[in-house]
Design a protein around this motif. Structure first.
Motif, PDB file in Angstrom:
ATOM      1  N   ALA A  54       0.800  -1.292   0.022  1.00 39.81           N
ATOM      2  CA  ALA A  54       0.159   0.026  -0.256  1.00 39.81           C
ATOM      3  C   ALA A  54       0.853   1.186  -0.101  1.00 39.81           C
ATOM      4  O   ALA A  54       0.336   2.263  -0.279  1.00 39.81           O
ATOM      5  N   ILE A  55       2.099   1.070   0.197  1.00 34.79           N
ATOM      6  CA  ILE A  55       3.099   2.295   0.409  1.00 34.79           C
ATOM      7  C   ILE A  55       2.445   3.262   1.342  1.00 34.79           C
ATOM      8  O   ILE A  55       2.413   4.447   1.083  1.00 34.79           O
ATOM      9  N   SER A  56       2.041   2.681   2.337  1.00 32.32           N
ATOM     10  CA  SER A  56       1.390   3.855   3.331  1.00 32.32           C
ATOM     11  C   SER A  56       2.674   4.192   4.527  1.00 32.32           C
ATOM     12  O   SER A  56       3.276   3.256   4.851  1.00 32.32           O
ATOM     13  N   ALA A  85      10.241  -2.593  -5.684  1.00 37.72           N
ATOM     14  CA  ALA A  85      10.967  -1.873  -4.752  1.00 37.72           C
ATOM     15  C   ALA A  85      10.709  -0.938  -3.911  1.00 37.72           C
ATOM     16  O   ALA A  85      11.139  -0.812  -2.736  1.00 37.72           O
ATOM     17  N   ASP A  86       9.595  -0.362  -4.173  1.00 34.69           N
ATOM     18  CA  ASP A  86       9.149   0.708  -3.091  1.00 34.69           C
ATOM     19  C   ASP A  86       8.045   0.070  -2.050  1.00 34.69           C
ATOM     20  O   ASP A  86       7.555   0.873  -1.486  1.00 34.69           O
ATOM     21  N   TRP A  87       7.913  -1.186  -2.439  1.00 35.53           N
ATOM     22  CA  TRP A  87       6.991  -2.052  -1.338  1.00 35.53           C
ATOM     23  C   TRP A  87       7.888  -2.357  -0.070  1.00 35.53           C
ATOM     24  O   TRP A  87       7.367  -2.749   0.856  1.00 35.53           O
ATOM     25  N   ILE A  88       9.079  -2.264  -0.468  1.00 35.93           N
ATOM     26  CA  ILE A  88      10.209  -2.815   0.523  1.00 35.93           C
ATOM     27  C   ILE A  88      10.298  -1.877   1.796  1.00 35.93           C
ATOM     28  O   ILE A  88      10.443  -0.683   1.402  1.00 35.93           O
ATOM     29  N   VAL A  89       9.953  -2.427   3.049  1.00 36.73           N
ATOM     30  CA  VAL A  89      10.354  -1.331   4.066  1.00 36.73           C
ATOM     31  C   VAL A  89      11.425  -2.266   4.952  1.00 36.73           C
ATOM     32  O   VAL A  89      10.893  -3.211   5.275  1.00 36.73           O
ATOM     33  N   PHE A  90      12.711  -1.574   5.335  1.00 31.20           N
ATOM     34  CA  PHE A  90      13.455  -2.005   6.029  1.00 31.20           C
ATOM     35  C   PHE A  90      12.989  -1.675   7.480  1.00 31.20           C
ATOM     36  O   PHE A  90      12.999  -0.650   7.850  1.00 31.20           O
ATOM     37  N   PRO A 202      13.000   4.910  -1.850  1.00 31.54           N
ATOM     38  CA  PRO A 202      11.638   5.162  -2.701  1.00 31.54           C
ATOM     39  C   PRO A 202      12.604   5.159  -4.179  1.00 31.54           C
ATOM     40  O   PRO A 202      13.627   5.386  -4.260  1.00 31.54           O
ATOM     41  N   VAL A 203      11.549   4.711  -5.039  1.00 29.70           N
ATOM     42  CA  VAL A 203      11.883   4.811  -6.350  1.00 29.70           C
ATOM     43  C   VAL A 203      11.529   5.943  -7.257  1.00 29.70           C
ATOM     44  O   VAL A 203      12.312   6.269  -8.106  1.00 29.70           O
ATOM     45  N   TRP A 204      10.589   6.512  -6.934  1.00 31.86           N
ATOM     46  CA  TRP A 204      10.201   7.731  -7.593  1.00 31.86           C
ATOM     47  C   TRP A 204      10.173   8.695  -6.665  1.00 31.86           C
ATOM     48  O   TRP A 204      10.033   8.911  -5.528  1.00 31.86           O
ATOM     49  N   GLU A 205      10.474  10.300  -7.284  1.00 31.74           N
ATOM     50  CA  GLU A 205       9.991  11.338  -6.565  1.00 31.74           C
ATOM     51  C   GLU A 205       8.799  12.003  -6.958  1.00 31.74           C
ATOM     52  O   GLU A 205       8.639  12.238  -8.153  1.00 31.74           O
ATOM     53  N   VAL A 206       7.910  11.987  -6.247  1.00 35.82           N
ATOM     54  CA  VAL A 206       6.584  12.542  -6.588  1.00 35.82           C
ATOM     55  C   VAL A 206       6.321  13.962  -6.266  1.00 35.82           C
ATOM     56  O   VAL A 206       6.635  14.266  -5.054  1.00 35.82           O
ATOM     57  N   ASP A 207       5.908  14.932  -6.826  1.00 39.27           N
ATOM     58  CA  ASP A 207       5.565  15.921  -6.853  1.00 39.27           C
ATOM     59  C   ASP A 207       4.368  16.116  -5.767  1.00 39.27           C
ATOM     60  O   ASP A 207       3.319  15.461  -6.241  1.00 39.27           O
ATOM     61  N   PRO A 208       4.543  16.446  -4.801  1.00 34.20           N
ATOM     62  CA  PRO A 208       3.417  16.633  -3.830  1.00 34.20           C
ATOM     63  C   PRO A 208       1.982  17.349  -4.262  1.00 34.20           C
ATOM     64  O   PRO A 208       0.911  16.751  -3.862  1.00 34.20           O
ATOM     65  N   ASP A 209       2.212  18.187  -5.217  1.00 39.05           N
ATOM     66  CA  ASP A 209       0.935  18.722  -5.608  1.00 39.05           C
ATOM     67  C   ASP A 209       0.182  18.020  -6.840  1.00 39.05           C
ATOM     68  O   ASP A 209      -0.971  17.838  -6.908  1.00 39.05           O
TER      69      ASP A 209
END
Lengths: 566, 415
Positions: A54-56, A85-90, A202-209
């Motif tokens: 869920a990438i929460s 890759a971005d589902w992984i939480v260490f 994280p794999v992507w940098e997402v624009d918050p807006d």
């Protein structure tokens, strides 16, 4: 500062004091070496790879226990299961079961290390940058059952410095890169029982807006296999010994200080610069001794680390100023001193150096109060700024050392000159000069011993530290702890000794009972050793050479004139 | 695991030197062990209890024939035994809540001393199994290009009868498996899986410093090293062969190679330090050990294998170089007593599987070259189509997109 205790002390009493101080010193060493454990310890935590489709960022991912996250053991398994890759939480829970953190740990540092292997189709790029999303949580329930409360949620970028020592060929697949560990966080307090780190790459940098992908992140890291965090803290046992030592030394120095100042107040004249400096030194070391850290057992005081750094820095600054002023006041060149202004160059350079470190510390530790993952060294500008501070401090330290060496050289030159003239002097005058020389030599030797001992212990503990992995047969002596408690005790003993031995003596100087001539020479000594300029004008009037010295005539001339007068 | 292309099962009567362990000797052993364990338990009341238990168990041990059957089996078997996973406290916390003692006696290959350790440190068994598996893999990885390719056979004795010869190969396998245990135990410590290596209040094995608000805890690798010594060497320590006998020599050799393997992990662990004194200066420095990747340990042990020393046991019971001109081997060296067979042909007597059917490299002049690998018997060549992933677009961990590529490869196989 005529007639200090050390000049008038009988050898027996002096030996008594020396033995007493030596005992305190030895006790400090033994306490550190035999009772205390090593000052700090490092505990490696291998991260559990939790899955968060869920990438929460709200949930806490716990590596084990009843609320354990769903996890994969290797990334090969993740690849098989089509996990991205971005589902992984260490996930790292500190400390290891079944322990819990103790408030006596005082501070906690985290160092991140990545295990990256070489793969032909997934090589590490040039200048890889690591972007991490870290969440830090704490829990105070027994066995960490309850809810995890969020402390920090931070996005950080760090440079990755890795090397590969093999030929990059198909045979080298699976061999690891050698990566430098990355400083992750510095917490100035260990107030909670359990800490949890959730680290994402994280794999992507997402624009918050706009919710659009701005750029790709962590693209050239190579094949990450494992992530581990080394947690470093001060050992509780060491903290207890350390605070006990501080608590014991604090009243000792305070008592000596009160006694010293009483003696000064009893004098007819106002205190001279050197005496005030000694008092200031005693005050700063008392502030350092003040065992404020006991409060951390009851209150969360993340600023304690900054505070103790400042206290320690102030103590260094005062010690360095004291050396300069002590040496300057024993110059024996008839120059009017006794004012801080005279030493502006030396004290100024030292203050500037200390200020640099102070600013550096306040910035670094100050920001860490709100963001423990911050470090000046992480960003390019920050690193430059930090370098400027450090270099400036280094230059100041160098200047200070030059000044100090120069002054000590000057004193020794004057001493040898005086020595040559000693046989021609009047008994009283000779005695006084001898007293001065003795006082200075004692101080020099004592200071030198302390400084050299500090250096030796430091080097020894460093060597010991560097070789510690070979200590397969564990010895029970903790050299590092002994170094810290020993050196700490030593500088306290140093201040105690200065307070006791350089306090004004009650005993009248024998020279004063030798008739007028001696009184006359006494005055000149007062001048040369810079009793305040308002020195007894009556006695100055008694002797014409007093006026001569005020006129600033050269020493040799003065001595000759003195002889002629006699 | 697929490196073993020519696995045969050998179930022949063995001529193992370890075979001739009598029950008389075992009872002596148990006493020795009981002393070791009383140290382990560290509590006087427990000691009496455990001594009594061990005494009881000794008699059971003498009467029960099950141990003699498992003679050839070693603990390395845990690497292939899936039951060892049941000891994983992580996955089965209820085992420990119930206080049941699963399986320790059911695990094949554990010597009596090791069984006792299994019961005391149940959560250590899964890592030991992992360590064994990891070392078998690494052994096969290191020996892909050799005639003896560390192939496992379908018997309880993982490497087959090859190990009954006191050869270089035996030396290597003892060393690498012992290294694997150190590695795996230390790793589990770092993962927080083991309760005894952390600085908890649980009883810790002997010789490991106690904690003083966490100050006295040893390092994880140190723990792994010491635990591996207890566990791996237990098997050798409890046989008590007569000095001068072959079994004694072999015991000495095994102990030495076990130690060499452990030291390879320990000595190659890197030291990392962090300065955190006033203003980040190095007045205060904390160091820790970083486990070296296991393939590095494997490479180092392979080098030691190539430079292994042929030794004999002298009258004092010490290992000395069989060639008196050379120095005695150091603690890091691998030692062997007997020359290796050539491993060219299958041989039931030596346990060699032969090289028939092994792939070789036509152009290489080394041990993987067809001349050497096939022992001059020649080879068959054919072309094979290989399908593999290629042009993958990777994220740091898991790939996103891959294509399939087909390539034709020439394969040479020994006759």
């Amino acid at each position: 500062m005529a007639g200090v205790v050390i000049e008038n002390l009988s050898t027996k009493k002096l030996m008594g004091i020396v033995v007493l101080l030596l005992l305190i010193q030895i006790a400090c060493f033994l306490v550190g070496g035999l009772i205390a454990p090593s000052p700090t310890s490092a505990h490696t935590h291998l991260a559990t790879k939790c899955i968060d489709p869920a990438i929460s960022l709200q949930k806490a991912f716990v590596p084990h226990g009843p609320n354990a996250c769903s996890k994969v053991s290797t990334f090969a398994e993740a690849t098989e299961k089509n996990i991205e890759a971005d589902w992984i939480v260490f996930s790292i829970m500190m400390p290891h079961r079944p322990n819990r953190m103790d408030r006596s740990f005082q501070y906690m540092l985290g160092v991140l290390s990545l295990d990256i292997v070489y793969k032909e189709d997934n090589e590490m790029g040039d200048e890889p940058e690591l972007t991490i999303l870290v969440e830090m949580m704490y829990n105070n329930d027994d066995n960490a059952q309850g809810e995890w409360k969020k402390m920090y949620s931070i996005n950080e970028t760090r440079k990755l410095n890795c090397e590969f020592f093999h030929q990059k060929s198909p045979e080298a697949e699976g061999y690891s890169y050698d990566c430098e560990p990355i400083p992750l966080f510095e917490l100035g307090t260990v107030h909670h029982k359990y800490y949890l780190l959730n680290i994402r790459l994280p794999v992507w940098e997402v624009d918050p807006d706009t919710q659009e992908v701005v750029r790709e992140l962590n693209t050239n890291l190579g094949a990450v296999q494992e992530l581990s965090v080394v947690e470093i803290h001060q050992n509780g046992g060491f903290t207890l010994v350390w605070l006990t030592l501080k608590t014991a030394l604090f009243p000792l120095v305070i008592l000596a200080m009160i006694w010293f100042w009483k003696r000064i107040v009893q004098l007819a004249r106002p205190p001279v610069l050197l005496e005030r400096t000694i008092l200031a030194l005693a005050i700063t070391i008392s502030i350092l001794n003040l065992p404020l850290e006991w409060l951390t057992f009851f209150h969360d005081m993340p600023y304690m680390l900054l505070l103790s750094d400042i206290r320690q820095g102030a103590c260094y600054a005062m010690l360095f100023s004291f050396w300069i002023i002590f040496v300057g006041e024993h110059m024996m060149d008839q120059q009017e001193r006794n004012r801080l202004r005279v030493y502006w160059r030396q004290v100024g350079s030292m203050t500037l150096g200390c200020m640099c470190l102070f600013v550096f510390d306040v910035v670094e530790r100050g920001v860490q109060l709100t963001n423990p993952f911050y470090s000046l060294w992480n960003t390019e500008t920050g690193r430059r700024l930090a370098m400027i501070f450090v270099v400036l401090a280094g230059i100041c330290a160098f200047l200070y050392t030059i000044f100090l060496i120069f002054m000590v050289y000057g004193v020794f030159k004057n001493i040898s000159m005086k020595r040559a003239a000693l046989p021609h002097m009047v008994a009283a005058r000779r005695l006084h000069y001898e007293g001065l020389i003795y006082r200075f030599r004692f101080f020099m030797i004592f200071t030198l011993i302390c400084a050299v001992m500090t250096a030796i212990f430091f080097i020894f503990s460093q060597i010991n530290e560097g070789n510690w992995k070979w200590g397969e047969d564990k010895h029970n002596i903790q050299y590092s702890s002994a170094f810290f408690t020993g050196v700490y005790g030593m500088w306290n003993v140093y201040v105690l000794a200065v307070l006791m031995l350089y306090a004004p003596s009650h005993k009248n100087k024998p020279t004063l009972q030798n008739g007028d001539t001696s009184e006359g020479s006494q005055v000149e000594f007062e001048m040369s050793t810079n009793v305040s300029s308002t020195a007894p004008s009556t006695s100055a009037a008694l002797n014409p050479s007093g006026a001569a010295s005020q006129a600033g005539t050269s020493e040799v001339y003065q001595l000759l004139g003195k002889v002629a007068n006699d | 695991m697929e490196t073993c292309t020519n696995s045969l099962s050998s179930n022949s009567p063995s001529a193992s030197p370890c075979k001739n362990m009598t029950s008389n000797r075992r009872s002596q052993t148990s006493w020795k062990i009981s002393r070791r364990f009383s140290r382990l338990l560290c509590r006087p009341s427990m000691t009496i209890l455990s001594n009594a238990l061990i005494l009881l168990w000794t008699f059971v041990g003498i009467l029960s024939p099950s141990f003699t059957r498992a003679q050839d089996t070693t603990w390395i078997n845990l690497g292939l035994d899936t039951r060892v996973q049941q000891f994983d406290a992580f996955r089965n916390p209820e085992l420990f809540i119930l206080g049941t003692q699963p399986l320790c006696s059911e695990l094949l290959g554990l010597s009596p001393g090791q069984q006792k350790l299994c019961q005391l440190y149940q959560d250590h068994m899964a890592p030991i199994g992992e360590g064994a598996k990891m070392s078998i893999d690494e052994c096969q990885n290191q020996f892909t290009n050799r005639r003896w390719n560390c192939s496992t056979v379908d018997s309880n004795n993982v490497f087959g009868k090859v190990l009954s010869i006191s050869s270089r190969e035996a030396a290597f396998t003892y060393a690498i498996t012992s290294a694997g245990v150190v590695n795996a135990i230390s790793r589990s410590c770092r993962e927080g899986q083991l309760s005894t290596c952390g600085c908890g209040k649980s009883p810790r094995p002997p010789d490991i410093p106690r904690d003083w608000v966490w100050g006295g805890c040893g390092d994880n690798i140190d723990y792994g090293f010491r635990f591996a010594r207890e566990f791996v060497d237990a098997r050798e320590m409890e046989t008590n062969p007569q000095r001068g006998s072959f079994a004694y020599d072999r015991m000495k050799m095994n102990l030495h190679n076990n130690e060499a393997g452990r030291k390879a992990v320990y000595d190659n662990a890197g030291t990392e330090c962090k300065c955190h004194g006033v203003s980040g200066s190095c007045s205060l420095k904390t160091c820790w050990l970083q486990l070296s990747p296991f393939n590095r340990v494997g490479t180092i042990l392979k080098d030691k294998y190539d430079g292994a020393t042929n030794v004999r046991v002298n009258k004092k019971g010490r290992l000395v170089n069989s060639d008196a001109r050379f120095n005695k081997p150091t603690r890091d060296d691998l030692v062997y007593l007997q020359p290796s067979p050539d491993y060219c042909l299958p041989d039931i007597q030596t346990g060699s599987l032969g090289t028939t059917g092994r792939e070789c490299n036509k152009t290489s002049m080394g041990t993987d070259g067809c001349t050497l690998m096939c022992c001059g018997r020649g080879y068959n060549s054919f072309t094979k189509e290989v399908v593999e992933r290629c042009k993958c677009k990777f994220k740091w961990c898991c790939y996103v997109k891959c294509r399939k590529c087909r390539t034709l490869v020439d394969v040479h196989v020994c006759k």
